[in-house]
Enzyme design. Structure first.
Site, PDB file in Angstrom:
ATOM      1  N   LEU A 176      -0.342   8.467   4.587  1.00  0.00           N
ATOM      2  CA  LEU A 176      -1.682   8.148   4.094  1.00  0.00           C
ATOM      3  C   LEU A 176      -1.684   8.488   2.610  1.00  0.00           C
ATOM      4  CD1 LEU A 176      -4.342   7.086   5.317  1.00  0.00           C
ATOM      5  CD2 LEU A 176      -5.087   9.457   5.569  1.00  0.00           C
ATOM      6  N   ASP A 177      -2.010   7.505   1.773  1.00  0.00           N
ATOM      7  CA  ASP A 177      -1.930   7.678   0.321  1.00  0.00           C
ATOM      8  C   ASP A 177      -2.739   8.880  -0.163  1.00  0.00           C
ATOM      9  OD1 ASP A 177      -0.450   5.344   0.249  1.00  0.00           O
ATOM     10  OD2 ASP A 177      -2.197   4.086  -0.118  1.00  0.00           O
ATOM     11  N   GLU A 178      -2.358   9.379  -1.339  1.00  0.00           N
ATOM     12  CA  GLU A 178      -3.057  10.511  -1.928  1.00  0.00           C
ATOM     13  C   GLU A 178      -4.537  10.201  -2.164  1.00  0.00           C
ATOM     14  OE1 GLU A 178      -2.538  13.609  -5.715  1.00  0.00           O
ATOM     15  OE2 GLU A 178      -1.371  11.751  -5.615  1.00  0.00           O
TER      16      GLU A 178
END
Length: 267
Positions: free
Chosen positions: A122-124
């Site tokens: 899950l992207d930052e």
């Protein structure tokens, strides 16, 4: 709670092979469980690693077997600003949130140096449901090449949403020279969309939206297969239950057409 399942295939099969095909453990792990006396069929402990299970029989794993296989799995509501996996300098890994004070429910926090890879990054700058685990069987179920699990996201975008853009998002886009699998994309309300995907390319939803002239303002993952984020507060975590693990593994098995049994050979 012991793991138990009835064998309904038409032909006998080696126990270790069936457990591996069911996503419970590897063949080697199954053989180790048999050697430890943790596998039984219809109440009888299995002692032979080559034992076959027959149609209609029920196999049971002792509680200790299920606990040994499960490892440690955390369900986290990741906030924006944390990276899923190994961070570059200046970034904070999500595993740092797995502290005793952030735990919801019972359990123990992992060691500070524990290796818990994300099962689906899950992207930052995205938030929501993130699974961190050292459970190899669960990893295969969620991110393995044959997994049939889908993932659901609620995405707020900037830009004009119309049917032409929705049609392209659902089917017709390419990333990195490869055509994307069909996606389920619906309008929740106004500029808020719901995406259901069966793949996870790098920053896929953001890049999909860029291709149709939309910009992602907020991205929240709310479900992975049968596991929902629910009301877990942001920044908090809990342990995955045994029933949830079993449901994830079962749901990951592709539900394609069944192969008909071979006709009997002539003698």
């Amino acid at each position: 709670m012991a793991w138990t399942r009835r064998y309904d295939a038409p032909e006998p099969q080696r126990v270790n092979k069936w457990l591996a095909q069911s996503g419970v453990c590897s063949r080697r792990e199954a053989e180790a469980l048999i050697a430890d006396g943790l596998v039984s069929i219809d109440g009888e402990t299995v002692t032979d690693a080559g034992r076959k299970i027959l149609p209609g029989q029920t196999l049971t794993l002792a509680d200790r077997a299920a606990q040994a296989l499960a490892g440690f799995t955390a369900v986290l509501n990741k906030p924006v600003g944390y990276v899923s996996g190994q961070p570059e300098p200046g970034h904070t890994p999500a595993v740092r949130l797995l502290t005793r004070s952030n735990l919801v429910g019972t359990g123990e926090a992992p060691a500070s140096n524990a290796s818990l890879p994300p099962l689906g990054r899950l992207d930052e700058d995205s938030r929501g449901l993130l699974i961190l685990s050292d459970d190899g069987v669960l990893a295969k179920a969620i991110i393995g090449p044959e997994s049939d699990l889908d993932k659901e996201y609620v995405v707020r975008v900037a830009g004009q949403v119309d049917e032409r853009k929705l049609a392209r998002l659902r089917h017709g886009l390419e990333l990195d020279g490869r055509k994307l699998k069909p996606a389920k994309v619906t309008v929740v309300e106004g500029a808020t969309l719901r995406f259901v995907l069966k793949e996870g390319r790098k920053r896929q939803i953001r890049r999909m939206c860029d291709l149709v002239g939309l910009r992602v303002v907020d991205l929240l993952r709310v479900r992975i297969g049968p596991l929902k984020l629910g009301d877990l507060p942001e920044g908090r975590w809990r342990l995955l239950t045994a029933d949830e693990r079993e449901a994830m593994i079962r749901a990951s098995i592709p539900s394609g057409p069944k192969t008909a049994p071979s006709p009997p050979r002539r003698t």
